[in-house]
Write an enzyme that holds these catalytic residues in place. Structure first.
Site, PDB file in Angstrom:
ATOM      1  N   GLU A 163      59.937  92.683  88.498  1.00 47.55           N
ATOM      2  CA  GLU A 163      61.000  91.682  88.368  1.00 47.55           C
ATOM      3  C   GLU A 163      61.794  91.842  87.066  1.00 47.55           C
ATOM      4  OE1 GLU A 163      59.261  87.799  89.094  1.00 47.55           O
ATOM      5  OE2 GLU A 163      59.496  88.113  91.234  1.00 47.55           O
ATOM      6  N   GLU A 316      57.255  90.067  97.892  1.00 46.28           N
ATOM      7  CA  GLU A 316      56.461  88.879  97.575  1.00 46.28           C
ATOM      8  C   GLU A 316      57.109  87.669  98.234  1.00 46.28           C
ATOM      9  OE1 GLU A 316      56.003  87.999  93.423  1.00 46.28           O
ATOM     10  OE2 GLU A 316      55.800  90.097  92.870  1.00 46.28           O
ATOM     11  N   TRP A 324      54.870  77.082  90.055  1.00 50.79           N
ATOM     12  CA  TRP A 324      55.761  77.082  88.888  1.00 50.79           C
ATOM     13  C   TRP A 324      56.916  76.090  89.020  1.00 50.79           C
ATOM     14  CZ3 TRP A 324      60.049  78.748  91.361  1.00 50.79           C
ATOM     15  CH2 TRP A 324      59.909  79.701  92.375  1.00 50.79           C
ATOM     16  N   PHE A 366      46.831  77.904  90.425  1.00 50.09           N
ATOM     17  CA  PHE A 366      47.128  77.024  91.567  1.00 50.09           C
ATOM     18  C   PHE A 366      48.173  77.611  92.511  1.00 50.09           C
ATOM     19  CE2 PHE A 366      45.435  73.875  88.487  1.00 50.09           C
ATOM     20  CZ  PHE A 366      44.342  73.461  89.250  1.00 50.09           C
ATOM     21  N   HIS A 367      48.597  78.844  92.286  1.00 49.34           N
ATOM     22  CA  HIS A 367      49.542  79.481  93.211  1.00 49.34           C
ATOM     23  C   HIS A 367      48.786  79.863  94.473  1.00 49.34           C
ATOM     24  CE1 HIS A 367      52.603  82.171  94.790  1.00 49.34           C
ATOM     25  NE2 HIS A 367      53.414  81.816  93.814  1.00 49.34           N
TER      26      HIS A 367
END
Ligand code: GLA
Length: 682
Positions: A163, A316, A324, A366-367
């Protein structure tokens, strides 16, 4: 230095899809887990139908624990294990996150923000692409990695960095920016002229006096800002390219790519696209937006267009929630399936997620992931497995093309220059306009490509320019030529305003399109908050029908004068009362419409409907119900129901649904959130 143009090696990805079918998998970070977990991972990947994983994106400190040291043993083992299970690997150069020791030993490798704050390790992306030291270290680890694994049978693709997108304003960036400016302008006089530095006494005596647009007392020179954006995209691209070339130089023959980020503002993907062997995108759809489905379709169309229509990789997306956003809503398994099928419909031949196994530690704990903390006995893992099976059923769709007769012009320089502050309004947002226009075609089931200014338009019968602030003469000439050759052209307001240096084009606007549009303007004005009424000309029948509600304009308007064009609508009130707001002009064999304001959806829809009808462009399905997206890809017809009720689509003929294998005739019912992929082949 002369650079040899890169010729994308497109055959490698095609061969991979020929071998595996549609690729399915995600980012895998084995360095975060002990060895026994790797074994479980490999088994569960097989169970889920995973055939491709991206490895090593953030593994630099594991591969090079201290300067110059190499630890590849763990990666050898992981690659061998995956290969033994038939899982292909997209191997990453680990250069997005340098080890902390690099910044400690060489602080100049760390990026500096606009306020002069140096960013430090402890997160990721703590490098400046302008740093020669960073680049040397990145090249060294990439070269050694590539040398070791170029011939490894598991490695079927390379993933450079991650990215690319940061801006840097430090001293390293200042040096590289000046060198970029020297290459571009040659002399400081040429820079002064291009930037209009006579305004506010900004005249420079030498390139060494020029700085990145750091924090300043007041507004930045828009030309300086535009060039800094161009430099920043080019600088990142240079870093990508040298790592790609290092991988090639040791003999690697697999396709090489990096992951794009939708319509990402800091990288001009038209410049990047020819440098990758296959387009790859990271796409985190925000389903709290009511326009999520059409906005996602637009992003997919961009990715397909960047690759010249070739299949691309959804590198992705999220299985469920991200971690986020300030408040993270989950995605249902049905939504994730629909998102995936939508990408395939619009040209993706790989559906991958971030990430395979949910992290226990770090910022992304937590993703969501394909394999959640709770393990394989979960709804999420079962739905992932079902998705893998669906994608296997779509094997025949792979490599199919989406044929579009409509082109939408989109350009990063225009986006950048058009959104500098100190305009008639900051409410005019380029991307929001492109999304609105594209949505009108999406809901009609009309396929759209995106094109860059100056592109060959001969394949398109309709060309749309929702908002292109910068317009150069060759791009304007190709738009005019397309109309004269028979195309429909629709141009939105505040287009063709500025030249490549962001300087306003003199004379009545849009100067370079005045002839073909048969209209010109003399002032741009912000419109009041309350919508301004438009009056539709009695003879514009579609306009009258569409505007049964209240045709209005808002945000920005122009004071226009018709110069041969028919006036379809006028401002009925306010500062521009009586002036044309929508015009149509026949030129050569084609027709050109101009919108002198941001018009309401009904008016926009009527204009675009006319533009399609004038050249007989229709959707792939007649009478497409609301909420249903229809896309033809090769021999397959995708029908995706984004709504919350069942929809019936009439599609004459005998079909088979590739997903359910059910035969269908003339009509198909699609449940809420469901999809069918029809083929007329037995
Ligand atoms: C990006 C990154 C990934 C991960 C995801 C989370 O796409 O490339 O490493 O951080 O976001 O959504």
């Amino acid at each position: 230095m002369t650079t040899v143009p890169h010729v994308p090696r497109t055959e490698g990805f095609r061969a991979l899809v020929d071998d595996l079918g549609i690729c399915f998998g995600g980012d895998y970070n084995p360095e975060q887990w002990p060895r026994d977990v790797w074994l479980e991972d490999a088994d569960l990947m097989v169970q889920a139908g995973v055939n491709l994983v991206t490895i090593g994106v953030f593994s630099w400190s594991r591969l090079e624990p201290s300067p110059g040291e190499r630890d590849f043993a763990w990666l050898d083992e992981v690659l061998d294990l995956l290969h033994a299970r038939g899982i292909a690997v997209d191997l990453a150069s680990p250069t997005a996150s340098p080890p902390p020791w690099l910044g400690v030993q060489h602080p100049e490798t760390l990026p500096v923000d606009r306020d002069g704050v140096r960013l430090v390790a402890g997160s990721r992306n703590q490098f400046t692409p302008a740093s020669r030291v960073y680049r040397e270290h990145a090249l060294a680890i990439t070269t050694d990695l590539a040398r070791r694994y170029a011939d490894h049978p598991a490695v079927r693709m390379w993933h450079v960095g991650n990215e690319y997108g940061q801006l840097d304003f430090g001293d390293e960036a200042a040096r590289e920016f000046r060198s970029w400016l020297r290459d571009k302008y040659g002399t400081i006089e040429a820079l002064n002229a291009a930037w209009g530095t006579t305004v506010w006494a900004q005249g420079y005596r030498a390139f060494d006096e020029v700085l990145p647009p750091r924090r300043m007392p007041y507004l930045v020179n828009p030309a300086q800002s535009l060039d800094f954006r161009r430099y920043s995209s080019d600088q990142l691209l240079a870093v990508y390219r040298e790592q790609r070339d290092a991988i090639r130089a040791v003999g690697a023959t697999q396709p090489i790519t990096t992951n794009f980020m939708e319509f990402f503002v800091h990288a001009d993907y038209w410049a990047w696209a020819p440098e990758v062997d296959v387009i790859a995108n990271d796409h985190y759809i925000d389903h709290s937006s009511p326009t999520a489905a059409s906005d996602a379709a637009l992003v997919h169309d961009l990715m397909r267009s960047l690759g010249g229509g070739r299949p691309w990789v959804l590198m992705e997306h999220a299985v469920s929630s991200v971690s986020w956003r300030p408040h993270n809503l989950p995605k249902s398994p049905a939504q994730t399936r629909l998102d995936s099928l939508q990408a395939v419909a619009r040209g993706a031949d790989a559906i991958c997620f971030f990430q395979w196994r949910q992290a226990r530690s770090g910022a992304e704990r937590f993703h969501s992931a394909m394999l959640p903390h709770a393990g394989a006995d979960t709804d999420v893992f079962r739905s992932v497995t079902a998705l893998g099976a669906d994608l296997r059923r779509l094997r025949d769709v792979a490599d199919g093309r989406v044929e579009a007769s409509v082109a939408v012009l989109f350009d990063w320089s225009s986006w950048w220059a058009g959104e500098e502050p100190a305009r008639p309004t900051e409410r005019l947002e380029t991307l929001a306009q492109v999304q609105r226009w594209h949505r009108e075609l999406w809901r009609r089931g009309v396929a759209v490509d995106l094109v860059r200014p100056g592109a060959d338009l001969s394949a398109y019968r309709v060309v749309l320019v929702p908002h292109s602030y910068v317009l150069e003469p060759d791009a304007a000439a190709s738009l005019s030529a397309a109309v004269r050759a028979g195309a429909s052209l629709v141009v939105g307001p505040f287009s063709g305003v500025a030249d490549a240096n962001a300087a306003i084009l003199p004379g009545r606007s849009p100067a370079l399109l005045r002839d073909v549009l048969g209209v010109s303007g003399e002032e741009w004005v912000g419109l009041p908050d309350a919508p301004t009424a438009l009056e539709i000309a009695p003879e514009w029948t579609t306009g009258r029908a569409a505007a049964a509600g209240l045709p209005t304009a808002g945000i920005l308007g122009e004071r226009l004068r018709a110069e041969g064009a028919d006036v379809l609508a006028r401002f009925a009130a306010g500062h521009l009362a009586g002036a044309p707001a929508v015009t149509r002009h026949h030129a050569g064999e084609g027709t050109a419409w101009y919108l002198g304001a941001i018009v309401s959806d009904d008016v926009l829809g009527a204009v675009l409907g006319d533009a399609l009808e004038a050249v007989d462009v229709r959707g792939v399905v007649l009478d497409l119900p609301d909420d249903v997206e229809a896309v033809r890809r090769g021999a397959a017809l995708f029908l995706l129901n984004h709504g919350s009720t069942e929809r019936i689509v009439t599609a004459a003929g005998r079909w088979r649904d590739l997903l359910s294998d059910a035969p269908l005739e003339d009509a198909v019912a699609i449940g809420p959130g469901d999809a069918v992929v029809l083929t007329d082949r037995p």
